[in-house]
Structures are given as C-alpha cells and as structure tokens.
Design a protein around this motif. Structure first.
Motif, PDB file in Angstrom:
ATOM      1  N   VAL A   1     -27.040   1.279  -3.379  1.00 17.85           N
ATOM      2  CA  VAL A   1     -27.933   0.247  -2.846  1.00 17.85           C
ATOM      3  C   VAL A   1     -27.311  -1.145  -2.959  1.00 17.85           C
ATOM      4  CG1 VAL A   1     -30.268  -0.678  -2.891  1.00 17.85           C
ATOM      5  CG2 VAL A   1     -29.877   1.687  -3.575  1.00 17.85           C
ATOM      6  N   GLU A   2     -27.085  -1.595  -4.195  1.00 15.44           N
ATOM      7  CA  GLU A   2     -26.646  -2.978  -4.405  1.00 15.44           C
ATOM      8  C   GLU A   2     -25.119  -3.082  -4.419  1.00 15.44           C
ATOM      9  OE1 GLU A   2     -28.714  -5.431  -4.512  1.00 15.44           O
ATOM     10  OE2 GLU A   2     -30.591  -4.314  -4.704  1.00 15.44           O
ATOM     11  N   PRO A   3     -24.571  -4.201  -3.970  1.00 13.08           N
ATOM     12  CA  PRO A   3     -23.125  -4.409  -4.054  1.00 13.08           C
ATOM     13  C   PRO A   3     -22.694  -4.637  -5.508  1.00 13.08           C
ATOM     14  CG  PRO A   3     -24.162  -6.053  -2.622  1.00 13.08           C
ATOM     15  CD  PRO A   3     -25.251  -5.325  -3.310  1.00 13.08           C
ATOM     16  N   GLY A   4     -21.433  -4.498  -5.771  1.00 15.32           N
ATOM     17  CA  GLY A   4     -20.914  -4.794  -7.108  1.00 15.32           C
ATOM     18  C   GLY A   4     -20.312  -3.596  -7.798  1.00 15.32           C
ATOM     19  N   GLY A   5     -20.407  -2.412  -7.203  1.00 18.57           N
ATOM     20  CA  GLY A   5     -19.859  -1.214  -7.827  1.00 18.57           C
ATOM     21  C   GLY A   5     -18.341  -1.136  -7.676  1.00 18.57           C
ATOM     22  N   GLN A   6     -17.757  -0.241  -8.446  1.00 18.00           N
ATOM     23  CA  GLN A   6     -16.314  -0.024  -8.361  1.00 18.00           C
ATOM     24  C   GLN A   6     -16.070   1.097  -7.362  1.00 18.00           C
ATOM     25  OE1 GLN A   6     -14.107  -1.996 -10.146  1.00 18.00           O
ATOM     26  NE2 GLN A   6     -12.532  -1.028  -8.888  1.00 18.00           N
ATOM     27  N   GLY A   7     -15.638   0.746  -6.201  1.00 14.74           N
ATOM     28  CA  GLY A   7     -15.490   1.732  -5.148  1.00 14.74           C
ATOM     29  C   GLY A   7     -14.198   2.523  -5.230  1.00 14.74           C
ATOM     30  N   LEU A   8     -14.168   3.597  -4.466  1.00 16.75           N
ATOM     31  CA  LEU A   8     -12.976   4.441  -4.387  1.00 16.75           C
ATOM     32  C   LEU A   8     -12.237   4.140  -3.081  1.00 16.75           C
ATOM     33  CD1 LEU A   8     -14.552   7.878  -5.369  1.00 16.75           C
ATOM     34  CD2 LEU A   8     -13.111   6.456  -6.832  1.00 16.75           C
ATOM     35  N   GLY A   9     -10.989   4.551  -3.034  1.00 15.14           N
ATOM     36  CA  GLY A   9     -10.265   4.476  -1.763  1.00 15.14           C
ATOM     37  C   GLY A   9      -9.150   3.458  -1.754  1.00 15.14           C
ATOM     38  N   TRP A  10      -8.259   3.629  -0.754  1.00 18.50           N
ATOM     39  CA  TRP A  10      -7.089   2.765  -0.656  1.00 18.50           C
ATOM     40  C   TRP A  10      -7.383   1.442   0.060  1.00 18.50           C
ATOM     41  CZ3 TRP A  10      -3.163   7.006   1.310  1.00 18.50           C
ATOM     42  CH2 TRP A  10      -2.888   7.862   0.246  1.00 18.50           C
ATOM     43  N   GLY A  11      -8.348   1.459   0.920  1.00 16.97           N
ATOM     44  CA  GLY A  11      -8.704   0.227   1.628  1.00 16.97           C
ATOM     45  C   GLY A  11      -7.611  -0.284   2.545  1.00 16.97           C
ATOM     46  N   ARG A  12      -6.886   0.616   3.131  1.00 18.50           N
ATOM     47  CA  ARG A  12      -5.785   0.199   4.011  1.00 18.50           C
ATOM     48  C   ARG A  12      -6.342  -0.291   5.350  1.00 18.50           C
ATOM     49  NH1 ARG A  12      -0.878   1.745   2.249  1.00 18.50           N
ATOM     50  NH2 ARG A  12       0.022   1.517   4.315  1.00 18.50           N
ATOM     51  N   PRO A  13      -5.634  -1.235   5.959  1.00 18.81           N
ATOM     52  CA  PRO A  13      -6.104  -1.697   7.280  1.00 18.81           C
ATOM     53  C   PRO A  13      -5.879  -0.624   8.342  1.00 18.81           C
ATOM     54  CG  PRO A  13      -4.038  -2.771   6.685  1.00 18.81           C
ATOM     55  CD  PRO A  13      -4.443  -1.968   5.487  1.00 18.81           C
ATOM     56  N   TRP A  14      -6.766  -0.556   9.291  1.00 22.56           N
ATOM     57  CA  TRP A  14      -6.644   0.397  10.399  1.00 22.56           C
ATOM     58  C   TRP A  14      -5.428   0.010  11.248  1.00 22.56           C
ATOM     59  CZ3 TRP A  14      -8.455   5.016  11.391  1.00 22.56           C
ATOM     60  CH2 TRP A  14      -8.418   5.528  12.686  1.00 22.56           C
ATOM     61  N   PRO A  15      -4.609   0.977  11.680  1.00 24.10           N
ATOM     62  CA  PRO A  15      -3.400   0.632  12.455  1.00 24.10           C
ATOM     63  C   PRO A  15      -3.722  -0.211  13.694  1.00 24.10           C
ATOM     64  CG  PRO A  15      -3.450   2.973  11.924  1.00 24.10           C
ATOM     65  CD  PRO A  15      -4.760   2.414  11.486  1.00 24.10           C
ATOM     66  N   LYS A  16      -2.913  -1.246  13.882  1.00 29.29           N
ATOM     67  CA  LYS A  16      -3.183  -2.173  14.994  1.00 29.29           C
ATOM     68  C   LYS A  16      -3.196  -1.456  16.349  1.00 29.29           C
ATOM     69  CE  LYS A  16      -1.803  -6.620  13.169  1.00 29.29           C
ATOM     70  NZ  LYS A  16      -0.747  -7.629  13.068  1.00 29.29           N
ATOM     71  N   ARG A  17      -2.294  -0.495  16.489  1.00 29.21           N
ATOM     72  CA  ARG A  17      -2.170   0.193  17.775  1.00 29.21           C
ATOM     73  C   ARG A  17      -3.447   0.976  18.137  1.00 29.21           C
ATOM     74  NH1 ARG A  17       3.386   3.459  18.493  1.00 29.21           N
ATOM     75  NH2 ARG A  17       4.312   1.460  17.969  1.00 29.21           N
ATOM     76  N   LEU A  18      -4.205   1.311  17.115  1.00 29.54           N
ATOM     77  CA  LEU A  18      -5.417   2.116  17.358  1.00 29.54           C
ATOM     78  C   LEU A  18      -6.696   1.280  17.311  1.00 29.54           C
ATOM     79  CD1 LEU A  18      -4.495   5.270  15.222  1.00 29.54           C
ATOM     80  CD2 LEU A  18      -4.259   4.967  17.686  1.00 29.54           C
ATOM     81  N   ARG A  19      -6.542  -0.042  17.321  1.00 32.41           N
ATOM     82  CA  ARG A  19      -7.739  -0.901  17.280  1.00 32.41           C
ATOM     83  C   ARG A  19      -8.310  -1.050  18.693  1.00 32.41           C
ATOM     84  NH1 ARG A  19      -5.880  -5.487  12.871  1.00 32.41           N
ATOM     85  NH2 ARG A  19      -5.514  -3.970  11.212  1.00 32.41           N
ATOM     86  N   ASN A  20      -8.842   0.031  19.185  1.00 35.39           N
ATOM     87  CA  ASN A  20      -9.427   0.084  20.525  1.00 35.39           C
ATOM     88  C   ASN A  20     -10.308   1.335  20.569  1.00 35.39           C
ATOM     89  OD1 ASN A  20      -7.612   2.358  20.936  1.00 35.39           O
ATOM     90  ND2 ASN A  20      -6.013   0.804  21.151  1.00 35.39           N
ATOM     91  N   ILE A  21     -10.800   1.687  21.716  1.00 32.17           N
ATOM     92  CA  ILE A  21     -11.653   2.892  21.744  1.00 32.17           C
ATOM     93  C   ILE A  21     -11.022   4.012  22.575  1.00 32.17           C
ATOM     94  CG2 ILE A  21     -13.820   1.747  21.175  1.00 32.17           C
ATOM     95  CD1 ILE A  21     -14.537   2.076  24.177  1.00 32.17           C
ATOM     96  N   TRP A  22      -9.699   4.086  22.568  1.00 32.78           N
ATOM     97  CA  TRP A  22      -9.047   5.222  23.218  1.00 32.78           C
ATOM     98  C   TRP A  22      -9.314   6.514  22.444  1.00 32.78           C
ATOM     99  CZ3 TRP A  22      -7.941   4.637  28.003  1.00 32.78           C
ATOM    100  CH2 TRP A  22      -7.479   3.416  28.499  1.00 32.78           C
ATOM    101  N   LEU A  23      -9.365   6.416  21.112  1.00 34.52           N
ATOM    102  CA  LEU A  23      -9.645   7.629  20.318  1.00 34.52           C
ATOM    103  C   LEU A  23     -11.047   8.181  20.595  1.00 34.52           C
ATOM    104  CD1 LEU A  23      -8.020   7.111  16.778  1.00 34.52           C
ATOM    105  CD2 LEU A  23      -7.381   8.750  18.542  1.00 34.52           C
ATOM    106  N   PRO A  24     -12.096   7.320  20.572  1.00 39.10           N
ATOM    107  CA  PRO A  24     -13.420   7.854  20.949  1.00 39.10           C
ATOM    108  C   PRO A  24     -13.446   8.424  22.367  1.00 39.10           C
ATOM    109  CG  PRO A  24     -13.679   5.752  19.857  1.00 39.10           C
ATOM    110  CD  PRO A  24     -12.203   5.962  20.038  1.00 39.10           C
ATOM    111  N   THR A  25     -12.661   7.817  23.265  1.00 36.66           N
ATOM    112  CA  THR A  25     -12.613   8.348  24.636  1.00 36.66           C
ATOM    113  C   THR A  25     -12.066   9.771  24.619  1.00 36.66           C
ATOM    114  OG1 THR A  25     -12.164   6.110  25.435  1.00 36.66           O
ATOM    115  CG2 THR A  25     -11.771   7.911  26.984  1.00 36.66           C
TER     116      THR A  25
END
Lengths: 156, 456
Positions: B97-121
C-alpha cells in the motif's frame, strides 16, 4: 492562390448542409419500403448441420412465407435457434427435426447452434433473410451522407 | 480547437477518494482474487467453454466491459486496477500500500530501441492467430493469463517500473491507443509551477507517492496513451498542481506529439483484426472457423497469412494509397510519411467504433452465459443460488443490428471530422478537403465492409 482558394469555397452555409444532411438521413432511415408483391408461399429447406456450419448457411424467404426447416446433423447433436423469432430445435445424428413457422418479421436474423457441439460451438451461426436487407441498404445510404457531411460541415 | 474541461479534483470528496491509497488497493485485491479464480477455473473446471468461469468472465464479461464502457469512458482506468502487473509491482516496490518499502529487482532501464509499441503490435498479432483457441478453451485462456502474469513479474524484477504495461502488454497497447478518445485525463494545472519545481517528485516519488510507474512526466503529458490513471502523481505532488479533468471525447487527437509510426501501425492492426474476427466469429462460414481453430494445419497457416497480410500489409497499403492520392489532389508539400502517420490517427475513432459494434453482437448474444457460471464457476454442476440452470437466451437481438449500424455510422462521422481537421493542420481549408476525399473514401469502404459483415 488566395483567390483560387476562395473560389473553391462552398456557396452554401454549414448550417444548411447540416440540416440537409440530417433531413436526407432521416428520409433514408424512415422511408417506407416497397411492399413485396409476391404472395406468401410454402418454403421448404433441408439444413444440414455439421461442425461448425449450417448447409446452406443462408436461407432467403419473403415476408409472410410459411417456412419449414428440416434440420439434420452429420456428426454430433446440433441446435438451431432463430434470433428474434425465439424458435429453437435440436437434432441428433441420423434424425431429422422439423421446424415450421410463418416468417412474419422482415429483416436478417441469425441462426445459432444451441447444443454445445465442440469448442467453436459459440460461433456456429447461419442467416435467415426475410425479404431484402433494408437496414443494410439504408445504412449504406446514410454512410454516404455521413461521410460527405462530416467532410463538409466540420471543418475545424 | 477549444476543449471543455471540468476538473474532478476540485470536488473535495472525490479528490480524497483518488488520493487515498486504500480504495485502489482494495480494488486491486478484488481483481486479483477474480484473476486467481479465473486461472483456477480454467485449469480445473469444465473443458466446455460456455460452462467455465474463465471463458465467460474473461471473454464475455470483462472483454465486453473493457470495450463498451471502460475504454470509451475511462481510458486507461482498467490499467489502474489490472491484476496482471500488480504482483510484480508489489515485489518491485517492496510494499502493498504505502511507499517506503525495500523493493526487489534490478531496476534497469528499458532498452531504447524497444521504447515503442511494436512489441504489443506483434503480441496482438500472435494472440490473433490463436484467438479461436484462446477464446474457446478454458485451459488455454488460463495459460495465456499465467504467461502474462509471469512475464509481468519477470520484467518488473529486471526493468524499472511498469515496463511490461507500457512496452509489452498487447491489451495495454489496445487500451492506450483508444484511451485518447476517452473523456478523462490527468494533466498539470499550471505548467509554470512545474517548471519551477526542481525536485520533480511526480517522476522520482516521495513519501506520499511513487514516481510515475508509467515513466511519464506529468508536465509533458499531452495525451492519455501512457497515463495509467494510478494517481501516484496526484499523491506525490507537493504543490497540488495535478488535476483530473473530464473533457470532450477524442481531445487527444489534436495533439501532434504522440503521432508515431508504431502507433499508426497498431491502429491498423486493430482496424484489420476486428474485420477478421467479425468474419470468423460472426460470419456463416464454417470452413473459416475450422481453419482458425485447427492450429498447425495447412488451413490455419493460410488463415494466419491472410490475417497478417490483411492487417499489416493490405489495409495500411490501401490507406497509404489514399493518402498519396489525397496529397496529389491537394498538391501538398508535406511528406507522404508524415501525412500517413498523422492521418492514421484520424481513423482511431473508426477503429474503436468498429470494435464496439463487433462486441455488441458478440457479447449481447452470449451474456446470459454469465449467470450460471457466476455460481458454478467450474462447471461442476453446483447450483448455489438457483442460477446454474438459467437457459441461454440472446439479449437485445432485435435492437442489436440497429445499434451496430448507429455505432459504425457514428465512427465514420467522428473519423471524417478528424480527417478534415488533421488535413487542415498543414493545408488551407479547401485543399484540406481535397486531401481528405480519398481518405474518407477508404473509411467509407471500410465502414461498408463492416456493415456487411455485421448486419449484412
């Protein structure tokens, strides 16, 4: 260039075009259709049902016709429900089931299978045309007006 | 163009409801519970689709609700409560619910080449190829849902924020495209206030709210496509500068910023696939249904080729031809590509209305299946509240064809308005009309085709 563009401007106002378009659309929508002159007949059809099709898939009759459908099936149990007429029959393999009714409602009606006959059962449909499909023709007429009016009237 | 806005966040109790975390959390929990029930029903329940909660609730109830109500009126409102990404998001954020927790994951940025909606297409195209199987077999529906949730969790743990929703989810692409037409938006109240707010808490988050999960910057938000209506920016803005507005339908179409080729192509994928689905599911051609269902057979390969060629080749090709003819008629100096992309956004209303018209006949005819499975979700013969044996009956069958005609004609008029408006962005009025003519012819022919399929 400017004078050329001005000369292309429509000579009638947007309000008038809108009114004309709506008026014409209403005429097309509500104009009485020509009555069928053909006298009601006895019409007999033999429909063969199989996964996932009726053969023939479309049947055409005139309003007022007394329609008899003999439903047979070649594989599993199939049903036949006539939309709007709310008539329903089922047929077992090797058997023929008969449905008789007077086609007193004009229009296009979907025939649906009502007995789960396989995975694609929900999409097993046919069509009953009682007279010409005036709704489609009216829609095409109104679409023509709508497209032109949309272009003309709503400029910005 | 002037737009008519009413700010919902000026209504005190409504703002409290939107800012509070608990209503959204509870809605997500309810949706997740329904999602789990759906998956379980699909896996262990009756293999007969019409007796299984998974098929009826996903493809009759939810899919109908989405297309007839949620998207046209609420835009991405569904995305705010969607159960598919919440598990991954909770893990990523380290809290429910509330922010402030210690999250999991690498948090890497999404690849620039895929910043579009070709994948959903691509994903939507693949779903389309298997749609007859997915829509009818409960286990396949559950498998698809499990696959989506697994993918969402994995992507949440690898990439930052809701990369899955924004760049991968095919349903998200569908909703995003048509959310532009919805009469609701989240926007900043005063851009000058944002310009002086260097902390950008709406982007990076603070104790009150997470940074935008959709990686959007509210200041730069000009359309709904990438706004998930989660209200995190409303919570995290310390200057009370975020507004939720009711606006006119389709207001986003006037925004030039979001007009891209990937969005245009997704629109054609939607425009084309609804034609194919109408032919397969509502047409009287049994061979076509069999071909679409029998995956892996030669007939299915032909069906798949036709689907892909029509949606990704023929339809955009014909539209390109119409745009080319329009440019020639108007002697436009604007590039063909730019005009194609811009005008392809004018046909978004036609696409949505085509989906609505298709859904009307499909859903109303099948909706009575909902009552029995509501209290017998697994199709095991339960009859908890006496609804299990309610007979199937199509609803509104006499009104359905007229409704479909009105919806399709409304879409044609709506699109014609935008074809002309978008042409007028670059051309004087009369030349804009000339450019619009072939494009309108394309829209007219498409509408007639859909009318024939649905009420012919």
């Amino acid at each position: 260039m400017k004078s050329q563009i001005s000369s292309l401007k429509p000579p009638i106002s947007r309000g008038l075009v809108t009114t004309l378009a709506i008026g014409l659309a209403l005429v097309i929508l509500f104009a009485p259709v020509p009555l069928t002159l053909a006298a009601p007949q006895e019409r007999h059809f033999r429909i063969e049902a199989s996964r996932y099709q009726y053969t023939p898939s479309v049947i055409n009759v005139n309003p007022g016709d007394r329609v008899t459908i003999d439903l047979t099936t070649t594989d599993v149990v199939h049903g036949l429900y006539v939309d709007d007429y709310a008539l329903n029959i089922t047929a077992d393999p090797g058997q023929t089931t008969r449905l008789t009714f007077v086609a007193d409602k004009p229009g296009t009606f979907t025939l649906r299978c009502t007995a789960p006959c396989g995975p694609v059962h929900p999409f097993m449909v046919g069509k009953l045309n009682v007279g010409p499909n005036w709704l489609l023709w009216r829609a095409i007429g109104i679409a023509s007006i709508a497209a032109l009016a949309g272009l003309w009237v709503f400029k910005r | 163009m002037t737009t008519m806005n009413f700010e919902l966040t000026r209504v005190h109790w409504l703002k409290w409801l939107l800012v509070s975390r608990w209503p959204l959390f509870l809605l997500r929990v309810v949706m997740l519970a329904g999602f789990v029930l759906t998956i379980v029903a699909g896996l262990v329940g009756s293999p007969v689709g019409s007796h299984n909660f998974a098929i009826i609730f996903v493809w009759i109830a939810w899919w109908t609700f989405l297309k007839l109500i949620a998207i046209p009126f609420g835009g991405r409102a569904w995305c705010a409560v969607c159960p598919i990404p919440v598990t991954g998001e909770w893990l990523q954020q380290g809290g429910l619910v509330e922010p402030g927790g210690q999250g999991l994951g690498w948090g890497r940025p999404w690849p620039k080449r895929l910043r579009n909606i070709w994948l959903p297409t691509g994903a939507f195209a693949i779903i389309g190829l298997f749609s007859s199987v997915t829509l009818t077999l409960p286990r396949v529906t559950s498998g698809v849902l499990l696959g989506l949730i697994a993918l969402a969790v994995v992507l949440s743990l690898v990439f930052e924020r809701r990369a899955f929703c924004r760049y991968v989810c095919p349903i998200g692409g569908f909703i995003g495209l048509y959310s532009r037409l919805a009469p609701i938006e989240v926007r900043v109240r005063d851009r000058a206030i944002c310009a002086t707010h260097k902390e950008r808490t709406c982007v990076i988050g603070n104790g009150q709210g997470y940074g935008c999960p959709w990686q959007a910057t509210p200041l730069a938000l000009t359309q709904n496509t990438h706004c998930g209506l989660c209200m995190e920016c409303l919570r995290s803005c310390p200057r009370d500068n975020i507004a939720v507005n009711v606006r006119s339908f389709g207001a986003d179409l006037s925004q030039r910023a979001g007009r891209t080729l990937d969005q245009a192509y997704f629109g054609f994928m939607m425009l084309g696939s609804v034609v194919i689905y109408s032919a397969v599911m509502l047409g009287a051609w049994g061979n076509l249904k069999t071909a679409a269902y029998n995956v892996g057979t030669p007939a299915w390969f032909i069906y798949s080729t036709v689907l892909l060629a029509f949606t990704l080749g023929v339809l955009p090709g014909l539209f390109l031809l119409a745009v080319w003819a329009g440019r020639a008629l108007a002697r436009s100096k604007v590039s063909l590509k730019k005009t194609f992309i811009a005008q392809s956004h004018a046909i978004i209303p036609l696409g949505l209305m085509a989906w609505v018209a298709f859904t009307i006949s499909f859903a109303f005819a099948k909706f009575s299946y909902v009552w029995p499975v509501l209290f017998d979700p697994f199709g095991w013969g339960w009859n908890l509240f006496g609804t299990a044996h309610l007979a199937w009956t199509p609803y509104l069958s006499s009104a359905t064809p007229l409704l479909q005609v009105l919806v399709l004609l409304g879409g044609l008029v709506w699109t014609s308005i935008w074809v002309r408006r978008i042409a007028h962005e670059e051309l004087p009025e009369n030349l804009a009309a000339r450019q619009s003519l072939p494009i309108m012819l394309f829209c007219f022919v498409y509408t007639i085709g859909m009318l024939w399929l649905l009420v012919g």
